[in-house]
Design an enzyme around this catalytic site. Structure first.
Site, PDB file in Angstrom:
ATOM      1  CD  GLU A  87      -2.956   0.948   2.352  1.00  0.00           C
ATOM      2  OE1 GLU A  87      -3.223  -0.149   2.871  1.00  0.00           O
ATOM      3  OE2 GLU A  87      -3.411   2.033   2.782  1.00  0.00           O
ATOM      4  CE  LYS A 281      -5.946  -1.804   5.775  1.00  0.00           C
ATOM      5  NZ  LYS A 281      -5.140  -0.915   4.947  1.00  0.00           N
ATOM      6  CG  ASP A 297       1.945 -16.615  11.325  1.00  0.00           C
ATOM      7  OD1 ASP A 297       1.128 -15.910  10.723  1.00  0.00           O
ATOM      8  OD2 ASP A 297       1.706 -17.780  11.675  1.00  0.00           O
ATOM      9  CG  HIS A 394      -4.698   7.231   0.967  1.00  0.00           C
ATOM     10  ND1 HIS A 394      -5.686   6.334   1.227  1.00  0.00           N
ATOM     11  CD2 HIS A 394      -3.731   6.968   1.862  1.00  0.00           C
ATOM     12  CE1 HIS A 394      -5.330   5.565   2.225  1.00  0.00           C
ATOM     13  NE2 HIS A 394      -4.157   5.938   2.636  1.00  0.00           N
TER      14      HIS A 394
END
Ligand code: MEV
Length: 443
Positions: A87, A281, A297, A394
């Site tokens: 991202e 998130k 992981d 963004h």
């Protein structure tokens, strides 16, 4: 049109070339597909073999960007933090936040505990007193009977911490568990824990059969597995400064106003699970990127963090803001089970580079570094959300992806970038701008 896909026997036994061919033959452009798959394979056959063996049925590699976020000061030490992420804005946001906090003391961390968890789930169909009355003896046998497995870990300062009985028979008849806690020092410890648990199960069955009058079905072990919920493997990470130091951080905004709006945004994530999910998130944007770069992981790390975020009975923000006596304190608290030995860490060449760049950290230091990346990303996201809005930053980052998608030539990039310095980016606007540039060029 793709061809129909038939049931296949022994796919895993095919060579990599045969597997590629098998997959390509299903598609209508097999030669292109074979070329694509070959193109992403590593030129060095030894490295390719290593990468292929990390998984099963590997056709080629799926590269992700390996990036650096500079200017992280964590517990007084400066880091270039490796981040693996697709991202575009994540590394930029982390780097901006890290640079901002660098001159204000940087990130501080505290490891609260490093305990891992494993469970042997079983059904008990005998008298409960037999289990409770003899449990101390059983526990000694479980610890003594795993000495060979725990030897190396004990030598490194870890091992089995405790084993207790948990009773879930009010939920399901006879359902109980051996709930074991472990210290796994610098490893994540999954294989170590699972090996101990499977040995526990066999010792437990032998122990039961040696009791007076065991029943045929008195003890049924259902499964042995570590738990990814490790609420006692915790890191706290925070940044703090005088509120006055936030004056004009966002041009034209006072520190007090910025801190108040920022705190309100975090409060929203504490009270509303819909916002909390997106807020967290954003935290995992940073954490996962470091977790991936360090060969850990990320599924385990995320599962644990989200379960922890729900432990009050409602899913909430993992960060908190305190505004007190003119100070702004922004804190992240989360469980994070990471390793710097074992697994991919000693195998993947880029994971080795990550560890080297980070100064060969201990697992505890890596917990702090990953948490700092998470806090930095959350700071950057919330800052943008309560001031300019997220889309400006963004979409600027996204502009490059859009230009690529629209086939913008190198010489056409500069005027497009210039135009979108003060225009809102969208695919249709970039297309219009490109058409204008091309029309002008032809005129
Ligand atoms: C996008 O990847 C992450 C954010 O949505 C996080 C947030 O909303 O806090 C920007």
């Amino acid at each position: 049109m793709n061809k129909p896909i038939d049931r296949v026997e022994g796919f895993s036994k095919l060579s990599q070339i045969e597997k590629r061919q098998h997959v390509a033959d299903v598609l209508d452009n097999p030669n292109e597909v074979l070329e694509l798959l070959a193109g992403f394979a590593h030129q060095n056959p030894e490295i390719q073999e290593l990468l292929s063996e990390f998984s099963e049925n590997t056709l080629t590699n799926f590269p992700l960007p390996y990036c650096i976020s500079p200017n992280f000061k964590i517990d007084g030490k400066n880091y270039l933090v490796p981040m693996v992420i697709e991202e575009s804005s994540v590394v930029a946001a982390a780097s901006n936040a890290a640079k901002f906090w660098f001159d204000k003391g940087g990130f501080r961390t505290e490891i609260i505990n490093t305990e891992k968890v494993g469970q042997v789930h079983f059904i008990w169909r005998d008298d409960l007193y037999k289990l409770h009355n003899n449990f101390d003896a059983l526990k000694q046998q479980l610890i003594a009977g795993t000495m060979d497995i725990t030897e190396n870990m004990r030598n490194r300062g870890g091992g089995i911490l405790d084993i207790v009985l948990k009773d879930f028979s009010h939920e399901e008849p006879g359902l109980m568990q051996l709930f074991a806690t472990f210290e796994t020092v610098d490893s994540m410890g999954a294989n170590f824990i699972n090996s101990c648990l499977e040995r526990f199960a066999s010792i437990f069955k032998d122990w039961y059969n040696q009791l007076d009058h065991p029943k045929d079905d008195g003890l049924e072990v259902v499964m042995c597995i570590l738990s990814n919920l490790t609420p006692n493997c915790m890191v706290k990470c925070w940044v703090e400064c005088d509120i006055a130091d936030l004056d004009n951080y966002v041009p034209g905004t006072s520190g007090e106003d910025f801190a108040r709006r920022f705190r309100t945004a975090v409060r929203i994530a504490q009270v509303d699970p819909f916002r909390a999910t997106t807020h967290n998130k954003g935290i995992y944007n940073g954490i996962d990127a470091v977790v991936l770069a360090s060969g850990n992981d990320f599924r385990a790390v995320e599962a644990c963090g989200h379960a922890f975020a729900s432990m009050s009975g409602q899913y909430r923000s993992l960060t908190d803001v305190q505004i007190d006596h003119g100070r702004f304190v922004f804190t992240l608290h989360l469980p994070l089970a990471l390793g710097v030995v074992g697994g991919l860490t000693n195998l993947h060449p880029l994971v080795k580079l990550t560890n080297k760049l980070l100064g060969n950290p201990s697992a505890q230091q890596l917990m702090g570094i990953a948490a700092a990346a998470g806090l930095a990303n959350n700071f950057g996201a919330v800052k943008s959300l309560v001031t300019t809005g997220i889309q400006r930053g963004h979409m600027k980052m996204h502009l490059f992806n859009i230009m690529k998608q629209l086939g913008v030539e190198k010489h056409e990039q500069a005027p497009i970038i210039e135009y979108f310095k003060d225009h809102v980016v969208s695919v249709s606007e970039v297309r219009k701008c490109l058409e204008l540039i091309r029309d002008k060029a032809q005129a």
